[in-house]
Design an enzyme around this catalytic site. Sequence first.
Site, short mmCIF file in Angstrom:
data_model
loop_
_atom_site.label_atom_id
_atom_site.label_comp_id
_atom_site.label_asym_id
_atom_site.label_seq_id
_atom_site.Cartn_x
_atom_site.Cartn_y
_atom_site.Cartn_z
N LYS A 1 31.29 69.51 68.77
CA LYS A 1 30.63 69.62 67.47
C LYS A 1 29.52 70.68 67.58
CE LYS A 1 29.55 65.89 64.26
NZ LYS A 1 28.75 64.66 64.15
C1 E4P Z 1 28.85 63.51 60.88
O1 E4P Z 1 29.61 63.80 61.80
C2 E4P Z 1 27.48 63.03 61.06
O2 E4P Z 1 27.41 62.36 62.30
C3 E4P Z 1 27.04 62.01 60.04
O3 E4P Z 1 28.03 61.75 59.08
C4 E4P Z 1 25.67 62.23 59.50
O4 E4P Z 1 25.37 61.22 58.58
P1 E4P Z 1 23.87 60.85 58.12
O5 E4P Z 1 23.51 61.74 57.00
O6 E4P Z 1 23.99 59.42 57.68
O7 E4P Z 1 22.99 61.04 59.33
#
Ligand code: E4P
Length: 222
Positions: free
Chosen positions: A84
């Site tokens: 990522k």
């Molecule tokens: C996506 O891969 C992220 O880990 C995640 O969806 C972020 O979500 P949040 O806005 O609840 O931190």
Amino acid sequence: MKLFLDTADIDEIRVVARWGVLDGVTTNPSLFAKVGGRSYDDVLREICTITSGPVSAEVVADDLEGMLAQGRHFATLAPNIVVKVAMSETGLEAISRLAEEGIRTNCTLIFTANQGLLAAKAGASLVSPFVGRLDDINQDGMIVIRELAEIFALYEIDSEIISASIRNPLHVTQSALAGAHIATVPFKVLQQMVHHPLTDKGIEQFKADWAKAQAGLAPKAS
Ligand code: E4P
């Protein structure tokens, strides 16, 4: 639409795997910080023994060489690791280099269709628009999912759209209808998706009626 679990919590991942609905997992530094106690590598390795679907591991370096080194390292942990990388100029370069090396990437922190298009063109296998964080600032996050789904279909782009930053069950339904290939969902929201007050009430009613019927079968005292 595939369902990923958005967590680094092993217990949650095991539960959802047992339900038979787990297609993959996304982690990030904030989710890892919530579980703590072990190295990120150990947590990722264990997650990859639970699911054979893509497991996202996020790089935190902000220079190219650092991103590449972390990404290459994560890719050695298990064959289903996806690296990522946050959207940025350097991030795009890292995605492009990792793609050349055959390492799959998930471009995260996407807030516009243009960012998603750039990530896909750089070679990201997955692009992650953050629906909830846009909704939080009074912008309709689902528009980005809809626009990207249309653009990717129009130009036959292979990258998959992960609807991320999901806050509630309605977001999941809307993501599916908007054309997301995947939604990455917190454990609590998946539990909310299972339940409906009429389902829960119906189960109780069936149990009570069954017990009544069994009592009716019992021999009457003379
Ligand atoms: C996506 O891969 C992220 O880990 C995640 O969806 C972020 O979500 P949040 O806005 O609840 O931190």
